[in-house]
Structures are given as C-alpha cells and as structure tokens.
Design an enzyme around this catalytic site. Structure first.
Site, mmCIF file in Angstrom:
data_model
loop_
_atom_site.group_PDB
_atom_site.id
_atom_site.type_symbol
_atom_site.label_atom_id
_atom_site.label_comp_id
_atom_site.label_asym_id
_atom_site.label_seq_id
_atom_site.Cartn_x
_atom_site.Cartn_y
_atom_site.Cartn_z
ATOM 1 N N ARG A 57 4.172 -12.034 2.034
ATOM 2 C CA ARG A 57 5.619 -12.018 1.765
ATOM 3 C C ARG A 57 6.468 -11.711 2.994
ATOM 4 N NH1 ARG A 57 6.293 -8.803 -3.780
ATOM 5 N NH2 ARG A 57 8.452 -9.454 -3.555
ATOM 6 N N PRO A 101 0.805 -1.212 0.000
ATOM 7 C CA PRO A 101 0.000 0.000 0.000
ATOM 8 C C PRO A 101 0.837 1.260 0.000
ATOM 9 C CG PRO A 101 -0.087 -1.070 2.143
ATOM 10 C CD PRO A 101 0.850 -1.847 1.326
ATOM 11 N N GLU A 102 0.306 2.266 -0.618
ATOM 12 C CA GLU A 102 0.923 3.587 -0.610
ATOM 13 C C GLU A 102 0.053 4.482 0.273
ATOM 14 O OE1 GLU A 102 2.111 4.830 -4.591
ATOM 15 O OE2 GLU A 102 1.763 2.801 -5.299
ATOM 16 N N HIS A 117 -2.446 -15.989 6.140
ATOM 17 C CA HIS A 117 -1.024 -15.715 6.393
ATOM 18 C C HIS A 117 -0.859 -14.825 7.621
ATOM 19 C CE1 HIS A 117 -0.196 -17.489 2.489
ATOM 20 N NE2 HIS A 117 -1.164 -16.744 2.010
#
Length: 267
Positions: free
Chosen positions: A107, A2-3, A88
């Site tokens: 990740r 996200p930005e 996750h």
DNA sequence: ATTGCTTCCTGAGCGC
DNA sequence: TGCGCTCAGGAAGCAA
C-alpha cells in the site's frame, strides 16, 4: 500493519542478519519512499538495530540513522540473492557482500527516513512512553490522559501516549481488562489504570515470545510468520469464548472488536 | 488543546 | 467470471 511485537520481531531478526554489514547503496524504486534529511557521502556499517514505538532505527558508523516505519503493509526481507526482487519492492538497502534488505510495501504508506545521528524526527520526539519500560506505569497513564474525554480504545491507540500499540493489541488489552472500549478515559478508576498497564505489558510480552501476530500479510525479516494470532481473544473473532457474539464498532475510523458480555458498559 | 473525519494506496473477499 | 463495493496491524493533515 505491524504493531510493537511485530516490529520487535523484525528488529530481532535484523540483529542476526545485518549487524556490521556495510551499506553501499540505497535504491528507491518508488517515489516518496526514501527521504534524505542529511547529506550522505558514505553510509557506513550497521552499528545497531533498535526500535522506538513502531519505528525501526538502524544506526551506522557514519553518524547516520535510518528510520523505517512499515505502516500497514510494509515488510523487510533480508535477501542473500542479489537478483531477487519481491512483488512490491519499494526500496532496497544494498550491502557490500551483495546481500540486501528489501523494503516491500503493497500500500506504499511506509517510509524510510535518513537523518544524521544527532538529529531526530518530529514524530519520534512526540512518542509516548515505551509500554514495556518501567516508566510506563499507572501514574504516567493517569497524568498523561488527565482532562481527556476520548474513549479508552482511542487513548491506547494514540502513539503520543503509548508508543507501539495498534488496533489488534488495543482490543486484546481491553478484553483482558474486561473494560468496554467505548468507556471515556475520564471514567476509569485507579484500579482500571493499573489493570491496563499490567495487561498491556503481559500481552505484548506474550506476543513477542510468539514472534508477533500474522493476520494476512505480515512477515518478519526472514519471512517467518508469527503465531500470536492463535492466542487472540477478540480481534477478528465472531464469537467470544463465553459464547457471546463479538461486537464490531467503528472508533476513530478503525474497527473495534469487543465482547458485550465480558466487557459491559459501565452504568 | 483535543477530537474526529478524510486521505494516502493496493489487493482480498464478498454478494450479485 | 467479473464487476463493484467494503475493508485492511497506520498516522498525517485538516476542520471544528
């Protein structure tokens, strides 16, 4: 992942859900996810939820700051069912009323750091201006980048210059400015700097209004998806609205999308 | 001081 | 179907 607009969307969602909740436990399911930089006896209640650049900052009543960075694939999921786990789950912040905030991260680049309220983190201290603040103006950008030679795209991505832009928004901003992403920052005119500042604020504000962008795995705190991807002009596109094929190049290891027709190289 | 290259990790999508 | 390759909203940590 996200930005700034996505992080802001998450922060807005958190404000509705976790203010005043008392933290009773922070569980780490995967090593290297939660870092304790301060001794904790009790966590306290959530006093405020804020954002600095792409960092989410939770302030508690026990002089504790919880600083969360989602990196590429991190998600925060507010969950009312204590039994629930996501696919996750890397950590959980558990509240006294049995609700919890799940930190999910495919990740595993994301981190949760706990610091005392009167302390900070090196990365936080080094962040550049908030692009939506009045302090972010063309003079700031000009002075801050004086003597630099990097392509303008790399400058926009540099968190120590502007806090919160990433690969998508940097590309969109330059498209709207009709500036070629490869242009060395030193070659930009005063007018170019003004355009960049104006478009940066506009793109970010529009994106926040649409709850951010969803490309593949971004979700806001309530697992709602953003809608700004429908407004993107170059990122992830094959063709520009003008009919020209979008160019894809690598800059600082990241893919840059731009329209060679609308964003020509300066002669 | 600034720039650029590699690395962390997992999964999706593609061509064969 | 399945294998192997490339790529992904980020940024720290190096080397040059």
């Amino acid at each position: 992942m996200p930005e700034l607009p996505e992080v802001q969307t998450i922060v807005n969602g958190l404000k509705e859900n976790i203010i005043n909740k008392e933290i009773i436990e922070i569980i780490e399911y995967r090593d290297e996810t939660v870092f304790f930089h301060t001794d904790i006896e009790t966590y306290g209640k959530i006093l405020s939820v804020g954002r600095r650049g792409k960092y989410i900052i939770l302030q508690t009543t026990q002089q504790l700051k919880i600083v969360i960075h989602l990196r590429m694939t991190g998600k925060l999921i507010f969950e009312a069912n204590p039994e629930m786990k996501s696919s996750h789950t890397r950590a959980e912040i558990v509240f006294a009323d049995e609700t919890k905030l799940i930190f999910d991260d495919i990740r595993t680049f994301g981190k949760i750091e706990l610091i005392s309220s009167d302390e900070s983190l090196d990365a936080l201290d080094k962040l550049g201006k908030e692009p939506l603040s009045d302090a972010f103006d063309y003079q700031y950008l000009q002075i801050k980048t004086k003597g630099r030679k990097s392509p303008v795209k790399n400058i926009l991505m540099n968190q120590e210059i502007i806090a919160g832009l990433g690969n998508i928004y940097a590309a969109e901003i330059l498209f709207r400015c009709k500036i070629n992403p490869k242009t060395p920052i030193s070659q930009l005119s005063k007018n170019d700097f003004k355009k960049i500042v104006k478009q940066t604020k506009e793109v970010l504000q529009e994106a926040i209004l649409h709850n951010g962008t969803t490309i593949s795995d971004y979700r806001s705190v309530e697992d709602k998806t953003g809608e700004f991807q429908n407004f993107l002009n170059v990122y992830g596109k094959d063709y520009c609205n003008c009919g020209t094929k979008i160019e894809k190049i690598k800059q600082a290891g990241r893919t840059t999308f731009y329209c060679p027709e609308c964003q020509p190289e300066k002669l």
